[in-house]
Write an enzyme that holds these catalytic residues in place. Sequence first.
Site, short mmCIF file in Angstrom:
data_model
loop_
_atom_site.label_atom_id
_atom_site.label_comp_id
_atom_site.label_asym_id
_atom_site.label_seq_id
_atom_site.Cartn_x
_atom_site.Cartn_y
_atom_site.Cartn_z
CB CYS A 139 -0.91 0.01 1.23
SG CYS A 139 -1.90 1.50 1.37
NE ARG A 142 2.36 0.86 3.51
CZ ARG A 142 3.50 0.19 3.55
NH1 ARG A 142 3.89 -0.40 4.67
NH2 ARG A 142 4.28 0.13 2.47
CD1 TRP A 312 -7.60 8.92 -1.67
CD2 TRP A 312 -8.34 8.94 0.42
NE1 TRP A 312 -6.60 9.45 -0.89
CE2 TRP A 312 -7.03 9.49 0.41
CE3 TRP A 312 -9.01 8.87 1.65
CZ2 TRP A 312 -6.38 9.93 1.57
CZ3 TRP A 312 -8.36 9.30 2.80
CH2 TRP A 312 -7.06 9.83 2.74
CD GLU A 317 -6.00 2.29 -6.36
OE1 GLU A 317 -5.79 1.24 -5.73
OE2 GLU A 317 -6.60 3.26 -5.89
#
Length: 445
Positions: A139, A142, A312, A317
Amino acid sequence: MPDTPQRTDGPAGWLDRAEARDTGAAKGGGTARDGAVAWGGGFQERHERCPEGAARRRSAAGIDHPRNPNPRNPVPRTPELWPAASEFIRAHHAEERLGDPAPRLAEAYAEIAGTGTYRHTERELTFGARVAWRNANRCIGRLYWNSLHVRDRRDLTAAEDIAAACADHLRGASQGGRIRPLITVFAPDAPDRPGPRIWNEQLIRYAGYVQRDGRVVGDPRNEGLTALARRLGWRGGDGTPFDVLPLIVQGTDDKPRCFDLPPDAVLEVPIEHEDHDWWAGLRLRWHAVPALSTMCLEIGGICYQAAPFNGWYMGTEIGARNLADTDRYDLLPRIAERLGLDTTSDRSLWKDRALVELNRAVLYSFDRAGVTVTDHHTESRRFLTHLDREERKGRTVGADWSWIVPPISGSATPVFHRTYDTTARTPAYVQHPEALARASGDFLL
């Protein structure tokens, strides 16, 4: 962290990515990334694997075997639970300066000895969920780990109640466009019964309808789940490329059932372009909240199989994975044609040019709608800020380079030019193979 097989990790750069499936990646030739940025983009569609030891324990216990979707046999009191519980409780007390952990350790030990498990306090649950995000190596978003809002719904075990709580989760996460990181934690697996399961990979997914000629209307990634929903009684949507799938929820000691999401729980953004009026004619859209729902939250040896969470989106993506991948919506050829690009040779870089315009359209549309989204350049800088903050606190930050680097313009971002520690830490969000099988519709009913 979303969407073809991809990754997801945090408020940006984790959510809409996930493990590539054999049928998807091989068929479409796409990479194993899906397009979510993190908890707000980048973690979603490709998930951390469960530590090997934990996987062996669950397999030995008969939990979640792909051929056993609703196991009834008790979970044995494994000797591994107490060490994991003890390690977590000590870490929690040390980091939050709660004083001597001995009383809580004694309480948890007695509970495990008497029942084979123990119950986390609400404070432990919140700490564990947040640190699991902090530990998510895939991720990029973070930096916001400590802002995760935790909803404790461990009291719910019936499928209809869980489905209603998932709809509430989406309403609470979307907030009219001001997306907030949120997790809803349902009952965990226990020695005398399995916990509930959510079969959908994300709470919001678009159907994939297979046509007689083999084409797919909608998202090819979800053709298996779409077929499963139909077998469970779903009548299907309007037949558009963006029909929202129902939730498939399995309550404790129950069979999976379908539940339509209420319209007010699904916030969507029409995708348009600020420079091209014809773009609106493509009738593209995407949902605003990338809520992963098949990943297991593991805290101190306890496995919360149903714990949907979201951040979000990071624009890539959606624009570089979900809408662009050849085994997803595969929109680059259509967009290149409308842009008047030469598609006869890769040397014209028509794919790259169409990809940039598609990503511009996503960011423009979310901004115009007032919906939270981040871009890969901003999120890359924020990730380095996160690294600096954590290192100043004496904590090592793990990261998977192949997930942290964005799917476009990688070398133009600062996260590209360095290496990372890949050590896996707990608490953690993990993806079990049987959960992937359920989400793909391959699980036997």
